[in-house]
Scaffold this motif. Structure first.
Motif, PDB file in Angstrom:
ATOM      1  N   UNK A   1      70.447 -19.369 103.339  1.00  0.00           N
ATOM      2  CA  UNK A   1      71.573 -18.454 103.566  1.00  0.00           C
ATOM      3  C   UNK A   1      71.807 -18.337 105.065  1.00  0.00           C
ATOM      4  N   UNK A   2      73.050 -18.543 105.471  1.00  0.00           N
ATOM      5  CA  UNK A   2      73.469 -18.322 106.852  1.00  0.00           C
ATOM      6  C   UNK A   2      74.427 -17.139 106.829  1.00  0.00           C
ATOM      7  N   UNK A   3      74.027 -16.035 107.466  1.00  0.00           N
ATOM      8  CA  UNK A   3      74.820 -14.805 107.451  1.00  0.00           C
ATOM      9  C   UNK A   3      75.245 -14.449 108.869  1.00  0.00           C
ATOM     10  N   UNK A   4      76.547 -14.213 109.077  1.00  0.00           N
ATOM     11  CA  UNK A   4      77.091 -13.873 110.387  1.00  0.00           C
ATOM     12  C   UNK A   4      77.537 -12.416 110.397  1.00  0.00           C
TER      13      UNK A   4
ATOM     14  N   UNK B   1      72.015  -5.724 109.822  1.00  0.00           N
ATOM     15  CA  UNK B   1      72.915  -5.809 108.664  1.00  0.00           C
ATOM     16  C   UNK B   1      72.879  -7.212 108.067  1.00  0.00           C
ATOM     17  N   UNK B   2      72.859  -8.226 108.913  1.00  0.00           N
ATOM     18  CA  UNK B   2      72.806  -9.598 108.421  1.00  0.00           C
ATOM     19  C   UNK B   2      71.513  -9.846 107.665  1.00  0.00           C
ATOM     20  N   UNK B   3      70.399  -9.383 108.226  1.00  0.00           N
ATOM     21  CA  UNK B   3      69.096  -9.566 107.582  1.00  0.00           C
ATOM     22  C   UNK B   3      69.029  -8.820 106.254  1.00  0.00           C
ATOM     23  N   UNK B   4      69.511  -7.588 106.234  1.00  0.00           N
ATOM     24  CA  UNK B   4      69.456  -6.771 105.022  1.00  0.00           C
ATOM     25  C   UNK B   4      70.295  -7.383 103.905  1.00  0.00           C
TER      26      UNK B   4
ATOM     27  N   UNK C   1      78.587 -12.870  96.402  1.00  0.00           N
ATOM     28  CA  UNK C   1      79.224 -11.564  96.206  1.00  0.00           C
ATOM     29  C   UNK C   1      78.377 -10.436  96.805  1.00  0.00           C
ATOM     30  N   UNK C   2      77.068 -10.564  96.684  1.00  0.00           N
ATOM     31  CA  UNK C   2      76.170  -9.543  97.233  1.00  0.00           C
ATOM     32  C   UNK C   2      76.281  -9.491  98.750  1.00  0.00           C
ATOM     33  N   UNK C   3      76.362 -10.643  99.387  1.00  0.00           N
ATOM     34  CA  UNK C   3      76.519 -10.674 100.837  1.00  0.00           C
ATOM     35  C   UNK C   3      77.828 -10.015 101.263  1.00  0.00           C
ATOM     36  N   UNK C   4      78.907 -10.361 100.575  1.00  0.00           N
ATOM     37  CA  UNK C   4      80.218  -9.791 100.923  1.00  0.00           C
ATOM     38  C   UNK C   4      80.243  -8.289 100.693  1.00  0.00           C
TER      39      UNK C   4
END
Length: 348
Positions: free
Chosen positions: A59-62, A68-71, A202-205
């Motif tokens: 997962x790459x989260x920006x 917040x990205x880590x959580x 969806x969870x990330x968004x």
């Protein structure tokens, strides 16, 4: 898009789904690679990889907030684990295992009801090319394969296994799922992982990370942008499996799924791959990889699985008939075929 870890796992454990099987693995607890860094537009890029669903999931989260990205990534991984336990057909006591053992299941989880319903829909859409009940054939091929790759099968072996295939003998409703034939069994490997990746996205968004990328073996979901005005760029591994790329695609709020057969075969002639034709257990797309771009991973997953058992001309025609979907077929010889709008919409 496959990797050495996944290839080793598949060979050792005999994965027979269209992609890696939806199973847990001891490496999952040990493998947790994470890194967070600040990029040029002052956002943080949190990248984390775990071994789940029989493959590496990255997962790459920006996000402007590192925490917040880590959580959000942590919640997405937890969702993957939760859903994998529903669709896992290998572990005893899971809903799908119980269905395969007893031929019926009551108190169906809403997620399983949704995926089984979509599997039935793709069965009819593809005129039977996508069939969740193909598991008896795959198990029969695996059971009768010797170390040299020879199949010791009689015509009656084929007939008995093929006689159990046919999603029109599966009854799906909110009150339960059941088989009309004894000894039938289902595998959701060709659609379930795509569904799980979509739900993780969806969870990330939902937790504020609208720009993210999820890579789960041959299933990839890209949401938002990698930088302002720039889509995510994803390389598709060449069909030879030597690590090179056959194409790079641009993805924004879209998904790509790849089925390939260069490693997952049951006979020395490599005529019977992990996604066989339901009529004769022979795979039409031999020596190729087939990638489908679609709005969701579940859709791309199911469409690539269905198209893989068709000959290339039929596969392109089938994908071209689907809304917002494109496909690329790459042969081991280097020859490439694609749907009419592939290059204009996603190719580079």
């Amino acid at each position: 898009m496959e990797n050495a870890v996944r290839r080793s796992f598949v060979k050792s454990f005999g994965d027979i789904g269209s992609k890696a099987a939806l199973i847990a693995h001891p490496l999952g607890a040990a493998m947790k690679l994470a890194d967070t860094l600040r990029i040029g537009d002052r956002r943080y890029k949190h990248t984390e990889t775990r071994f789940l669903m029989g493959t590496e999931v990255s997962i790459v989260a920006l996000h402007l907030s590192k925490d917040a990205a880590h959580h959000a990534a942590e919640l997405a991984f937890l969702e993957i684990e939760r859903l994998s336990a529903i669709f896992d057909r290998h572990q005893p006591g899971t809903p799908v295992s119980h269905l395969n053992e007893t031929g019926k299941l009551s108190d169906v989880a809403p997620e399983l009801y949704e995926v089984m319903g979509r599997a039935q829909a793709y069965y009819h859409l593809s005129n039977g090319a996508f069939d969740s009940t193909v598991l008896p054939v795959l198990e029969m091929l695996k059971k009768n394969r010797d170390p040299e790759g020879r199949l010791m099968l009689s015509q009656s072996d084929f007939d008995d296994a093929l006689g159990l295939v046919g999603a029109d003998s599966v009854n799906v409703c909110k009150n339960g799922i059941s088989f009309s034939k004894s000894s039938m069994a289902v595998t959701l490997d060709g659609i379930g992982r795509g569904y799980i990746v979509d739900r993780a996205s969806d969870m990330l968004s939902a937790n504020g990370v609208e720009n993210h990328l999820i890579i789960a073996g041959g299933d990839i979901r890209a949401c938002g942008e990698r930088s302002p005005g720039q889509p995510w760029l994803v390389a598709i591994e060449e069909s030879s499996g030597n690590g090179g790329s056959t194409a790079v695609v641009r993805l924004k709020n879209a998904a790509v799924s790849t089925s390939r057969g260069h490693e997952y075969y049951f006979d020395a002639e490599r005529a019977r791959y992990h996604v066989p034709n339901f009529k004769n257990a022979i795979s039409a797309c031999q020596g190729v990889s087939l990638s489908v771009v679609a709005p969701t991973v579940m859709e791309a997953d199911a469409l690539s699985t269905a198209a893989f058992v068709m000959n290339p001309k039929e596969a392109i025609s089938f994908i071209n008939a689907q809304k917002q979907s494109e496909c690329l077929i790459s042969r081991s010889s280097g020859v490439k075929l694609h749907s009419p709008n592939w290059e204009a919409k996603v190719g580079i």
